[in-house]
Design an enzyme around this catalytic site. Structure first.
Site, PDB file in Angstrom:
ATOM      1  N   SER A 189      11.843  -2.588 -16.692  1.00 62.47           N
ATOM      2  CA  SER A 189      10.794  -3.794 -16.378  1.00 62.47           C
ATOM      3  C   SER A 189      11.435  -4.892 -17.354  1.00 62.47           C
ATOM      4  O   SER A 189      12.557  -5.365 -17.406  1.00 62.47           O
ATOM      5  CB  SER A 189       9.560  -3.535 -16.602  1.00 62.47           C
ATOM      6  OG  SER A 189       8.697  -4.367 -16.237  1.00 62.47           O
ATOM      7  N   ASP A 343       7.380  -2.452  -5.350  1.00 63.12           N
ATOM      8  CA  ASP A 343       7.520  -3.304  -6.452  1.00 63.12           C
ATOM      9  C   ASP A 343       7.883  -4.648  -6.302  1.00 63.12           C
ATOM     10  O   ASP A 343       8.702  -4.926  -5.394  1.00 63.12           O
ATOM     11  CB  ASP A 343       8.377  -2.440  -7.309  1.00 63.12           C
ATOM     12  CG  ASP A 343       8.634  -3.037  -8.570  1.00 63.12           C
ATOM     13  OD1 ASP A 343       8.011  -4.130  -8.998  1.00 63.12           O
ATOM     14  OD2 ASP A 343       9.772  -2.582  -9.550  1.00 63.12           O
ATOM     15  N   HIS A 372       5.772   0.340  -9.204  1.00 63.33           N
ATOM     16  CA  HIS A 372       6.789  -0.216 -10.583  1.00 63.33           C
ATOM     17  C   HIS A 372       5.767   0.547 -11.448  1.00 63.33           C
ATOM     18  O   HIS A 372       4.614   0.901 -11.554  1.00 63.33           O
ATOM     19  CB  HIS A 372       6.297  -1.687 -10.544  1.00 63.33           C
ATOM     20  CG  HIS A 372       6.942  -2.165 -11.751  1.00 63.33           C
ATOM     21  ND1 HIS A 372       8.299  -2.518 -11.949  1.00 63.33           N
ATOM     22  CD2 HIS A 372       6.441  -2.397 -13.165  1.00 63.33           C
ATOM     23  CE1 HIS A 372       8.724  -2.977 -13.169  1.00 63.33           C
ATOM     24  NE2 HIS A 372       7.411  -3.001 -13.591  1.00 63.33           N
TER      25      HIS A 372
END
Ligand SMILES: *[C@@H]1O[C@H](CO)[C@@H](O)[C@H](O)[C@H]1NC(C)=O
Length: 402
Positions: A189, A343, A372
């Site tokens: 991320s 996501d 995600h």
């Protein structure tokens, strides 16, 4: 009695309504996903309330999750774990115990959390680093860079780069018996964002002779230019990262001023005279048809130049590695990219895969039908079998290639 039953039925209906969320057919373990999402959403609501009443900043409440998952450095029979610092930046260091006749491999790990949340000490990150260290007989340096809203761009990036530069010195590598030719950088991320950014920077840094062999980008966030890509639109309400939360993270990376958040929400933070910049994040040419669906690509219709003037970081490749010109991508190390179908950041990752391949970089792309943040879901009560599968595959690939 009857009124009590009625209350119970109403309350149950309300709870069910709160928890229930229609999810795509191919998402596994749906009920667990819904419970997880509802739990995370509740924390978000609490944070919104606390902020509304001026009690706490939104992110201060969201940080509760990071604190709840905190672990102390617990060495075991296989790995020695210590909290220390490199160049004044805190790191958690994992060193395999067994004697090794050859030099070891190393992984520099950068945790996620939207530059605002998270820590190397969180249980799932700690477990992943420990596993990586043990299974690969590798030294793992997990970096605890400073976070927003207290610190803004480029502090997060600078902290990470400082650690990278410190560790990549030959005398330091020697101290930890690390082979300078077998070092990887990895992050998920926002950590994937920082990993991609430092990998680009390191490639062209004449001061550092040692380079990465591999970069691992786990559902990375890679650009702040276009916050209405097909994945931002199609997955705006998927667990765990809503579009609103991702936009909040982006704006907090640069400033606590809420007007940037509002402008980014409507994708009007970049003025149309800078539309030429969009060629490097042009999803119309960089995404495969099945992800574009029937979305129509458009460039901004904003005349507002204020945000770019105030926050030049918006166009900085250290914040948006996808903005780098082709020649800056040439020569990047072998890259492993994980993207998730549901996501908002999916298209950032997929576009980077296209751009890297166009620049001649070797890329391995793993795409999963999940949401995600899945890599963190390795513990009770939110343990997902697909998370184990992804971690397994990631570690095996790293073991074979680093
Ligand atoms: C984006 O790509 C499309 C299709 O390749 C092209 O028609 C369009 O001009 C591009 N836009 C920008 C801003 O580069």
């Amino acid at each position: 009695m009857a009124s009590k039953s009625l209350c119970f039925v109403l309350l149950s209906a309300l709870v069910a309504y709160y928890i229930y969320k229609p999810l795509p057919d191919n998402i596994e373990e749906k009920w667990k996903t819904m419970m997880l999402d509802a739990t995370f959403r509740s924390l978000g609501h609490l944070a919104t309330l606390a902020e509304m009443f001026g009690i706490k900043h939104y992110m201060d409440v969201m940080m509760l999750l990071t604190y709840a998952e905190h672990t102390e450095p617990a060495s075991d029979n296989n790995v020695i774990i210590t909290d220390t610092s490199f160049s004044d930046v805190p790191v958690r260091l994992y060193i395999p115990k067994g004697q090794s006749s050859t030099l070891r491999r190393a992984i520099m790990f950068i945790h996620g959390g939207g530059w605002c949340l998270g820590s190397a000490t969180m249980k799932p990150y700690d477990q992943l680093s420990k596993q990586s260290s043990h299974k690969l007989n590798a030294v793992v340096v997990s970096i605890n860079y400073r976070l927003a809203p207290k610190f803004h761009f480029p502090i997060q990036y600078d902290d990470v780069y400082k650690v990278v530069k410190f560790f990549m010195q030959e005398k330091v590598l020697e101290k930890y018996s690390v082979d300078p030719k077998r070092i990887a950088v990895s992050g998920d991320s926002a950590g994937g964002n920082l990993a991609a950014a430092v990998a680009q920077m390191l490639l062209h840094d004449p001061e550092v002779k040692v380079k990465f062999k591999i970069e691992m980008l786990i559902y990375p966030v890679l650009q702040a230019l276009d916050l209405s890509t097909p994945s931002y639109q199609d997955n705006a309400f998927m667990p765990l990262l809503s579009r609103t939360l991702m936009v909040r993270f982006w704006s907090e990376y640069f400033t606590t001023d809420r007007s940037l958040f509002e402008a980014m929400m409507s994708n009007k933070h970049i003025p149309s005279q800078d539309a030429h910049l969009f060629k490097n994040v042009n999803w119309s040419s960089l995404l495969p048809e099945d992800l574009k669906k029937n979305h129509v690509h458009s460039i901004p219709d904003s005349q507002n130049t204020m945000f770019l003037k105030k926050y030049p970081g918006l166009l900085d490749v250290r914040a948006s590695p996808l903005l780098a010109e082709d020649e800056k991508l040439v020569g990047l190390p072998l890259t492993y990219v994980i993207t998730c179908m549901y996501d908002v950041l999916r298209d950032d990752g997929v576009m980077y895969v296209s751009r890297l391949r166009n620049a001649g970089v070797q890329v391995v792309h793993e795409h999963y039908d999940t949401f995600h943040g899945i890599l963190l879901m390795t513990n009770w009560p939110f343990h997902f079998s697909i998370a184990d599968h992804i971690v397994d595959k990631y570690l095996k690939w790293l073991d074979n290639n680093l």
